[in-house]
Design an enzyme around this catalytic site. Structure first.
Site, PDB file in Angstrom:
ATOM      1  N   ASN A   1      42.978  48.406  36.262  1.00 59.00           N
ATOM      2  CA  ASN A   1      43.431  47.112  35.758  1.00 59.00           C
ATOM      3  C   ASN A   1      44.280  47.322  34.518  1.00 59.00           C
ATOM      4  O   ASN A   1      44.113  48.327  33.830  1.00 59.00           O
ATOM      5  CB  ASN A   1      42.224  46.258  35.351  1.00 59.00           C
ATOM      6  CG  ASN A   1      41.506  45.659  36.537  1.00 59.00           C
ATOM      7  OD1 ASN A   1      42.082  45.478  37.600  1.00 59.00           O
ATOM      8  ND2 ASN A   1      40.239  45.374  36.357  1.00 59.00           N
TER       9      ASN A   1
ATOM     10  N   LYS B   1      44.160  65.691  47.824  1.00 58.24           N
ATOM     11  CA  LYS B   1      45.233  64.707  47.793  1.00 58.24           C
ATOM     12  C   LYS B   1      45.614  64.304  49.218  1.00 58.24           C
ATOM     13  O   LYS B   1      45.810  65.167  50.081  1.00 58.24           O
ATOM     14  CB  LYS B   1      46.447  65.317  47.078  1.00 58.24           C
ATOM     15  CG  LYS B   1      47.590  64.347  46.931  1.00 58.24           C
ATOM     16  CD  LYS B   1      48.777  64.984  46.218  1.00 58.24           C
ATOM     17  CE  LYS B   1      49.934  63.994  46.200  1.00 58.24           C
ATOM     18  NZ  LYS B   1      51.165  64.591  45.673  1.00 58.24           N
TER      19      LYS B   1
ATOM     20  N   PRO C   1      29.619  46.711  41.310  1.00 55.79           N
ATOM     21  CA  PRO C   1      28.578  45.859  40.716  1.00 55.79           C
ATOM     22  C   PRO C   1      29.180  45.027  39.585  1.00 55.79           C
ATOM     23  O   PRO C   1      30.086  45.488  38.891  1.00 55.79           O
ATOM     24  CB  PRO C   1      27.564  46.868  40.154  1.00 55.79           C
ATOM     25  CG  PRO C   1      28.289  48.161  40.037  1.00 55.79           C
ATOM     26  CD  PRO C   1      29.380  48.149  41.068  1.00 55.79           C
ATOM     27  N   ASP C   2      28.689  43.805  39.431  1.00 57.82           N
ATOM     28  CA  ASP C   2      29.136  42.974  38.309  1.00 57.82           C
ATOM     29  C   ASP C   2      28.228  43.275  37.122  1.00 57.82           C
ATOM     30  O   ASP C   2      27.055  42.877  37.093  1.00 57.82           O
ATOM     31  CB  ASP C   2      29.091  41.483  38.674  1.00 57.82           C
ATOM     32  CG  ASP C   2      29.784  40.636  37.613  1.00 57.82           C
ATOM     33  OD1 ASP C   2      29.534  40.868  36.407  1.00 57.82           O
ATOM     34  OD2 ASP C   2      30.566  39.745  37.989  1.00 57.82           O
ATOM     35  N   ILE C   3      28.760  44.016  36.176  1.00 61.46           N
ATOM     36  CA  ILE C   3      27.959  44.519  35.050  1.00 61.46           C
ATOM     37  C   ILE C   3      27.441  43.350  34.216  1.00 61.46           C
ATOM     38  O   ILE C   3      26.241  43.247  33.937  1.00 61.46           O
ATOM     39  CB  ILE C   3      28.816  45.472  34.174  1.00 61.46           C
ATOM     40  CG1 ILE C   3      29.352  46.621  35.032  1.00 61.46           C
ATOM     41  CG2 ILE C   3      27.997  45.997  32.994  1.00 61.46           C
ATOM     42  CD1 ILE C   3      30.459  47.431  34.379  1.00 61.46           C
TER      43      ILE C   3
ATOM     44  N   PHE D   1      34.137  37.823  28.900  1.00 61.67           N
ATOM     45  CA  PHE D   1      35.565  37.548  28.726  1.00 61.67           C
ATOM     46  C   PHE D   1      36.146  37.115  30.060  1.00 61.67           C
ATOM     47  O   PHE D   1      35.648  37.502  31.127  1.00 61.67           O
ATOM     48  CB  PHE D   1      36.298  38.799  28.224  1.00 61.67           C
ATOM     49  CG  PHE D   1      36.465  38.828  26.730  1.00 61.67           C
ATOM     50  CD1 PHE D   1      35.369  39.031  25.908  1.00 61.67           C
ATOM     51  CD2 PHE D   1      37.707  38.626  26.142  1.00 61.67           C
ATOM     52  CE1 PHE D   1      35.505  39.043  24.526  1.00 61.67           C
ATOM     53  CE2 PHE D   1      37.857  38.631  24.766  1.00 61.67           C
ATOM     54  CZ  PHE D   1      36.752  38.840  23.953  1.00 61.67           C
TER      55      PHE D   1
ATOM     56  N   LYS E   1      28.492  33.340  35.548  1.00 60.01           N
ATOM     57  CA  LYS E   1      27.916  34.579  34.994  1.00 60.01           C
ATOM     58  C   LYS E   1      26.630  34.304  34.206  1.00 60.01           C
ATOM     59  O   LYS E   1      25.980  35.251  33.765  1.00 60.01           O
ATOM     60  CB  LYS E   1      28.936  35.258  34.069  1.00 60.01           C
ATOM     61  CG  LYS E   1      30.275  35.571  34.735  1.00 60.01           C
ATOM     62  CD  LYS E   1      30.428  37.023  35.097  1.00 60.01           C
ATOM     63  CE  LYS E   1      31.797  37.256  35.714  1.00 60.01           C
ATOM     64  NZ  LYS E   1      32.005  38.619  36.163  1.00 60.01           N
TER      65      LYS E   1
HETATM   66  O1  C5P Z   1      34.673  38.137  37.301  1.00 50.00           O
HETATM   67  P1  C5P Z   1      35.627  38.542  36.244  1.00 50.00           P
HETATM   68  O2  C5P Z   1      36.075  39.959  36.353  1.00 50.00           O
HETATM   69  O3  C5P Z   1      36.788  37.640  36.038  1.00 50.00           O
HETATM   70  O4  C5P Z   1      34.759  38.408  34.906  1.00 50.00           O
HETATM   71  C1  C5P Z   1      35.183  38.892  33.678  1.00 50.00           C
HETATM   72  C2  C5P Z   1      34.001  39.212  32.824  1.00 50.00           C
HETATM   73  O5  C5P Z   1      32.985  39.877  33.544  1.00 50.00           O
HETATM   74  C3  C5P Z   1      34.362  40.152  31.702  1.00 50.00           C
HETATM   75  O6  C5P Z   1      33.487  39.917  30.638  1.00 50.00           O
HETATM   76  C4  C5P Z   1      34.116  41.515  32.341  1.00 50.00           C
HETATM   77  O7  C5P Z   1      33.888  42.517  31.380  1.00 50.00           O
HETATM   78  C5  C5P Z   1      32.884  41.246  33.171  1.00 50.00           C
HETATM   79  N1  C5P Z   1      32.794  42.028  34.403  1.00 50.00           N
HETATM   80  C6  C5P Z   1      31.813  42.980  34.546  1.00 50.00           C
HETATM   81  N2  C5P Z   1      31.681  43.697  35.714  1.00 50.00           N
HETATM   82  C7  C5P Z   1      32.506  43.443  36.767  1.00 50.00           C
HETATM   83  C8  C5P Z   1      33.512  42.466  36.630  1.00 50.00           C
HETATM   84  C9  C5P Z   1      33.632  41.790  35.447  1.00 50.00           C
HETATM   85  O8  C5P Z   1      31.067  43.216  33.588  1.00 50.00           O
HETATM   86  N3  C5P Z   1      32.369  44.129  37.861  1.00 50.00           N
END
Ligand code: C5P
Length: 402
Positions: A213, A292, A310-312, A332, A350
């Site tokens: 990103n 490669k 995973p969504d941290i 954020f 979230k």
């Molecule tokens: O879902 P989105 O990526 O838009 O959400 C952004 C927020 O969630 C940020 O705080 C980002 O650090 C956190 N995030 C996370 N793990 C992910 C995706 C997003 O902690 N896999």
């Protein structure tokens, strides 16, 4: 936070090769808006001229307790009474020993002894050869000076002017400046442990390619610095970024979202505040080629399939500690449009008490930003400013909500 604007500092130099760094420090202090009165020992004058320090500070330098310029002939009293702090950089081994014993046979030591101890703090930046630093006499002096209320800054580590390598060199001017900024900052997060994620993640396709990103990590690092200056113990878990670690911040480097998730899980139990600024990749390739992937000339493109990372933040925000208020979570949202609507929806999804929105494309890689703070009560705008100023404001907002 620039806490030095308007402060009046006495900068004392004792004898040591690190006097050259004091010149840089003086310049940085003046640039930060402080007024600086330089006082030098006779030994310091062997390493640096008073002319240089006068030019950099814009004030005549004092070197002698017999200086007749003062009407009452009491430079040691007058100089220390006006100061918000006395900073001795470099502080030689000999000067530390003198301070310890309360000796007062030159202007600088006399002034340190004569300072009003409750209202004029004394900070010292030691500078010496590694054997001198390690000597039990110096270590004993440093320990006792701390007990006596002197703020002894750390020493640096590395090559020394004598050709040896080890502990004892004076911190760089920028490091001392950051310590001084922190010294004067309101300690809004004293005793708190703060965990910050910052930067992008990198998801490998093969050993030479990957997806990532857009994120420089600047906002997250500014937040880590602001939290540290506010007195917190700070750990930043950083994706691949090329930024210097803020002073006093513990840094754990990671690459992929899974690495970041694992590092956060290992650290978060010790934290009271979690701030997720990282731009985490939503997906990763479902397999990583060991070698490669070659273009074979057939015009065929590789077929990539993805799996979700995973969504941290969501997983931390749903933990018991976050839900019962022992851990305050901040998320954020980097959006391209409809910031308020997206940030509000993301906060609820979230399950975080505070979500910070920003327009990604107008801030990626830059030194400034504008933030929209969304909580249960509504939204507050923090207008365009430097990322460091915004980070300071955000930390104050978080402290207010704790
Ligand atoms: O879902 P989105 O990526 O838009 O959400 C952004 C927020 O969630 C940020 O705080 C980002 O650090 C956190 N995030 C996370 N793990 C992910 C995706 C997003 O902690 N896999």
């Amino acid at each position: 936070m620039n806490t030095l604007a308007g402060k009046h500092l006495v900068l004392g130099l004792s004898g040591g090769i690190a006097c050259y760094k004091a010149a840089e420090l003086c310049r940085a202090l003046v640039k930060a808006g402080a007024s600086v009165q330089v006082v030098m020992t006779e030994a310091a004058e062997h390493f640096m001229t008073a002319v240089t320090m006068q030019a950099l500070s814009g004030r005549a330098v004092y070197t002698s307790q017999w200086d007749a310029r003062e009407a009452n002939n009491m430079a040691h009293i007058n100089l220390s009474r006006e100061a918000d702090a006395i900073v001795v950089a470099p502080a030689s081994a000999d000067f530390l020993a003198k301070l310890l014993h309360g000796r007062a046979d030159d202007l600088l030591s006399l002034m340190c002894l004569a300072r009003p101890i409750e209202s004029v703090p004394l900070l010292v930046a030691p500078a010496m050869n590694r054997e001198m630093w390690a000597n039990p006499a110096t270590q004993r002096n440093v320990a006792q000076l701390k007990v006596d209320g002197v703020h002894v800054l750390d020493v640096g580590q590395g090559d020394q002017a004598c050709g040896e390598t080890g502990d004892g060199r004076m911190l760089e001017a920028a490091e001392i400046l950051e310590d001084l900024q922190a010294f004067f900052a309101p300690q809004l997060l004293a005793g708190k442990a703060v965990l910050v994620t910052a930067g992008p993640t990198y998801e490998a396709i093969d050993p030479v390619r990957g997806i990532t990103n857009l994120s420089s990590g600047k906002m997250g690092f500014a937040i880590a610095r602001a939290a540290r200056q506010a007195g917190a113990e700070v750990t930043v878990i950083a994706g691949p970024v090329s930024l210097a670690t803020p002073r006093g911040v513990r840094r754990i480097d990671v690459r992929s979202a899974q690495d970041m998730f694992n590092a956060v899980q290992a650290q978060v139990a010790q934290s009271q505040i979690f701030i997720a600024t990282a731009a985490v990749a939503d997906w990763r390739p479902d397999t990583q080629a060991d070698q490669k992937i070659k273009k074979d000339g057939s015009g065929q493109t590789p077929q990539l399939a993805f799996i979700e990372n995973p969504d941290i933040l969501a997983s931390v925000a749903q933990s018991d500690r976050a839900q019962n208020g022992a851990l305050f979570c901040v998320g954020f949202a980097a959006e391209s449009h409809d910031l308020l609507a997206h940030a509000t929806a993301k906060r609820l999804r979230k399950q975080v008490p505070l979500l910070v929105g920003n327009i990604g494309p107008s801030t990626f890689g830059q030194d400034d930003n504008a933030l929209l703070l969304v909580d249960a009560k509504g939204a507050t705008e923090l207008p365009r400013a430097s990322k460091q100023d915004l980070a300071d404001d955000l930390i104050a907002e978080i402290a207010r909500r704790l």
